[in-house]
Design an enzyme around this catalytic site. Structure first.
Site, PDB file in Angstrom:
ATOM      1  N   HIS A 122      16.282  36.691  49.813  1.00  0.00           N
ATOM      2  CA  HIS A 122      17.694  36.295  49.677  1.00  0.00           C
ATOM      3  C   HIS A 122      18.603  37.532  49.606  1.00  0.00           C
ATOM      4  O   HIS A 122      19.378  37.709  48.658  1.00  0.00           O
ATOM      5  CB  HIS A 122      17.901  35.415  48.440  1.00  0.00           C
ATOM      6  CG  HIS A 122      19.120  34.535  48.561  1.00  0.00           C
ATOM      7  ND1 HIS A 122      19.159  33.264  48.068  1.00  0.00           N
ATOM      8  CD2 HIS A 122      20.335  34.753  49.124  1.00  0.00           C
ATOM      9  CE1 HIS A 122      20.352  32.728  48.309  1.00  0.00           C
ATOM     10  NE2 HIS A 122      21.077  33.628  48.959  1.00  0.00           N
ATOM     11  N   ARG A 130      20.677  28.246  54.148  1.00  0.00           N
ATOM     12  CA  ARG A 130      20.201  27.542  52.966  1.00  0.00           C
ATOM     13  C   ARG A 130      18.780  27.069  53.223  1.00  0.00           C
ATOM     14  O   ARG A 130      18.461  26.583  54.319  1.00  0.00           O
ATOM     15  CB  ARG A 130      21.101  26.330  52.638  1.00  0.00           C
ATOM     16  CG  ARG A 130      22.473  26.699  52.097  1.00  0.00           C
ATOM     17  CD  ARG A 130      22.351  27.273  50.696  1.00  0.00           C
ATOM     18  NE  ARG A 130      23.629  27.644  50.104  1.00  0.00           N
ATOM     19  CZ  ARG A 130      24.169  28.846  50.143  1.00  0.00           C
ATOM     20  NH1 ARG A 130      23.549  29.819  50.798  1.00  0.00           N
ATOM     21  NH2 ARG A 130      25.318  29.100  49.541  1.00  0.00           N
TER      22      ARG A 130
END
Length: 310
Positions: free
Chosen positions: A273, A225
């Site tokens: 990502h 994250r």
């Protein structure tokens, strides 16, 4: 009588998931009415992604569970209208994809591949990397993804340490927990992999103080994250050489703004990502199994602990 399954996400993902979900439900022996448009009071299960416009679960008086399409659940765990069980996504495709991405980038830093790519101008500049046994890797976060990555790296010969909020035991991994354990884990991190969930307790876990505990010239790999890292502290550590390089797949703001310093930094690799995506076929099997369990009165898989936030 069929169970009513609401797919609460966008048109694009509906087109991608409809076929695999229908097949997985049939294979699991579940007769289901799968739809994007059902009266809330008739819904038995909600297949969900946190980016869905559905944020008020109050009208879903009959629903038995919310089944998340993704591993991350931090944006929904504090939703006070969600009072039924919430299951996160844990599936083979997600785990395998993450393991491949992490081992690939750890090996890239370990073998100094970036150095080789920068010196393709005819100069013969040999720089031999150490063996894996002489390069220590630390993994912060020993959930399903972190444990799988730690074990894969250990099988390659790296000495692997891992840290988790609560004590764990994993064969072949030196496991630590608690504040003292975090410092000990980072002190052994020639290469650090971040796979913690985002919670108030993990935000900025990598900051100026914790970066100072790491060995000089260490590498950071973050597919977890973006909020786990104090960006300014990491950039400072990269500029002064404390951290030799970083590969970052997740960020506080996504897409990462074009003007962000990470893009231009010579020792940072940005990936958009992609470390691990939910695969519709394997994810649908997990969702179908949870619906089968719900209808059979069996415990759901991968339930989220709301107090812990994951």
């Amino acid at each position: 009588m069929p169970v009513n399954v609401l797919f609460a996400h966008n048109d694009t993902n509906w087109d991608v998931y409809k076929g695999p979900l229908e097949k997985a439900l049939t294979d699991a022996g579940v007769t289901a009415n799968l739809s994007r448009d059902l009266p809330p009071e008739d819904v038995d299960y909600i297949v969900y992604a946190p980016s869905s416009p559905l944020q008020d679960f109050t009208p879903f008086s009959r629903a038995k569970a919310v089944l998340n399409l993704w591993a991350g659940v931090e944006s929904i765990t504090n939703n006070e209208t969600l009072t039924i069980p919430l299951a996160r996504m844990v599936d083979f495709g997600l785990t395998q994809g993450m393991t491949e991405w992490v081992t690939g980038h750890v090996l890239r830093h370990h073998l100094d591949i970036d150095y080789t790519l920068r010196h393709q101008d005819g100069d013969w500049l040999p720089r031999v990397p150490p063996l894996a046994r002489d390069r220590r890797v630390s993994v912060l976060g020993l959930g399903a993804l972190g444990s799988a990555c730690a074990q894969a790296l250990a099988e390659l010969g790296f000495p692997v340490s891992g840290w988790s909020r609560t004590p764990k035991q994993i064969d072949g991994i030196n496991c630590y927990s608690g504040d003292a354990g975090l410092k000990a884990t980072l002190e052994q991190a020639d290469i650090l992999v971040l796979l913690l969930p985002f919670t108030p307790a993990t935000e900025n876990v990598l900051n100026s103080e914790s970066l100072s505990w790491m060995p000089q010239g260490a590498f950071v790999v973050n597919p977890g994250r973006g909020q786990l890292i104090d960006d300014d502290a990491l950039l400072d550590a990269l500029d002064d050489g404390k951290i030799a390089g970083a590969t970052l797949d997740v960020f506080r703001v996504e897409p990462l703004p074009a003007e962000h310093a990470y893009w231009a930094h010579p020792n940072v690799t940005v990936t958009p990502h992609i470390a691990s995506e939910t695969r519709p076929e394997t994810a649908s099997e997990v969702i179908a199994e949870n619906i089968r369990r719900g209808e059979a009165g069996e415990p759901f898989l991968h339930l989220v602990d709301r107090r812990a936030g994951y």
